[in-house]
Design a protein around this motif. Structure first.
Motif, mmCIF file in Angstrom:
data_model
loop_
_atom_site.group_PDB
_atom_site.id
_atom_site.type_symbol
_atom_site.label_atom_id
_atom_site.label_comp_id
_atom_site.label_asym_id
_atom_site.label_seq_id
_atom_site.Cartn_x
_atom_site.Cartn_y
_atom_site.Cartn_z
ATOM 1 N N UNK A 70 -54.710 -17.242 -23.372
ATOM 2 C CA UNK A 70 -53.949 -16.230 -23.687
ATOM 3 C C UNK A 70 -54.424 -14.736 -24.192
ATOM 4 N N UNK A 71 -55.876 -15.757 -24.619
ATOM 5 C CA UNK A 71 -56.855 -14.147 -25.253
ATOM 6 C C UNK A 71 -56.884 -13.195 -24.449
ATOM 7 N N UNK A 72 -56.642 -13.991 -22.759
ATOM 8 C CA UNK A 72 -57.574 -13.137 -21.384
ATOM 9 C C UNK A 72 -56.127 -11.884 -21.175
ATOM 10 N N UNK A 73 -54.990 -12.509 -21.506
ATOM 11 C CA UNK A 73 -53.744 -12.365 -21.184
ATOM 12 C C UNK A 73 -54.191 -10.705 -21.864
ATOM 13 N N UNK A 74 -53.977 -10.840 -23.919
ATOM 14 C CA UNK A 74 -54.269 -10.175 -24.457
ATOM 15 C C UNK A 74 -54.558 -8.879 -24.041
ATOM 16 N N UNK A 75 -56.181 -9.316 -23.937
ATOM 17 C CA UNK A 75 -57.438 -8.234 -23.701
ATOM 18 C C UNK A 75 -56.946 -7.780 -22.439
ATOM 19 N N UNK A 76 -56.158 -7.886 -21.488
ATOM 20 C CA UNK A 76 -55.818 -7.604 -20.281
ATOM 21 C C UNK A 76 -54.890 -6.809 -19.867
ATOM 22 N N UNK A 77 -54.181 -7.298 -21.035
ATOM 23 C CA UNK A 77 -52.505 -6.337 -20.978
ATOM 24 C C UNK A 77 -53.000 -4.902 -21.599
ATOM 25 N N UNK A 78 -52.322 -3.645 -20.649
ATOM 26 C CA UNK A 78 -52.229 -2.362 -21.649
ATOM 27 C C UNK A 78 -50.666 -2.661 -22.569
#
Length: 195
Positions: A70-78
């Motif tokens: 979930x942290x990776x998703x937030x980091x990935x998203x603009x």
């Protein structure tokens, strides 16, 4: 642009799910949105309970392996799009539990000297699409805008996200709620979104 949609509603046969489908449809037809991920917190069976003790300390949540993806998703998203109902004047406990765990110190913000921390999610933007049974202006007139203050000031601005757009749709259980018009509004907004 990379978009993450966080959907928080337990029923797929619902107006909230129709909003989700219109966000997906609009994003797929918007050439500026290059990649899309959808996180359905109920379908994912996300555990909203915030647990910490002597072995699992709150200050170490930013490295908790159970929520790394979930942290990776937030980091990935603009851009992050939240779709949820307003229950009792605020987002559901499921979404608040997600926020409690993911927007943690040393991931979403870093304490420093002075009154305010350093927001570590700068450069991202947020869209909040919320539905409620009551009238559209109920949160503003009766609750002193508590929902927007909670989400924008207490959460997003705190972690460095300054660009926040709200769609608060009221009367959603009424036959006169103009649901189709509101669904179309969301589709058009996402379809024409530039950044």
């Amino acid at each position: 642009m990379k978009m993450l949609i966080i959907y928080t509603y337990p029923n797929h046969n619902s107006l909230n799910y129709a909003f989700l489908q219109n966000v997906i449809k609009g994003s797929k037809q918007n050439q500026r949105i290059k990649e899309l991920q959808v996180l359905d917190l109920y379908e994912e069976e996300f555990n909203p309970l915030l647990l910490f003790n002597e072995q699992k300390r709150r200050r170490d949540m930013h490295t908790d392996p159970n929520i790394e993806k979930y942290r990776q998703q937030i980091t990935w998203a603009d851009k992050i799009v939240f779709i949820y109902p307003i229950w009792w004047g605020r987002p559901p406990a499921m979404l608040l539990g997600y926020i409690d765990q993911l927007f943690a110190s040393n991931f979403a913000y870093r304490d420093k000297k002075g009154l305010f921390p350093e927001g570590l999610l700068k450069g991202k933007s947020v869209i909040c699409i919320s539905t409620m049974k009551g009238p559209t202006h109920y949160p503003f007139l009766w609750l002193y805008n508590a929902h927007k203050i909670l989400m924008k000031r207490a959460l997003f601005n705190f972690v460095g996200i300054k660009k926040v757009k709200f769609f608060e749709f009221g009367n959603m259980e009424s036959p006169k709620g103009k649901q189709m018009k509101k669904l179309e509004k969301i589709y058009n907004y996402i379809n024409k979104l530039e950044h």
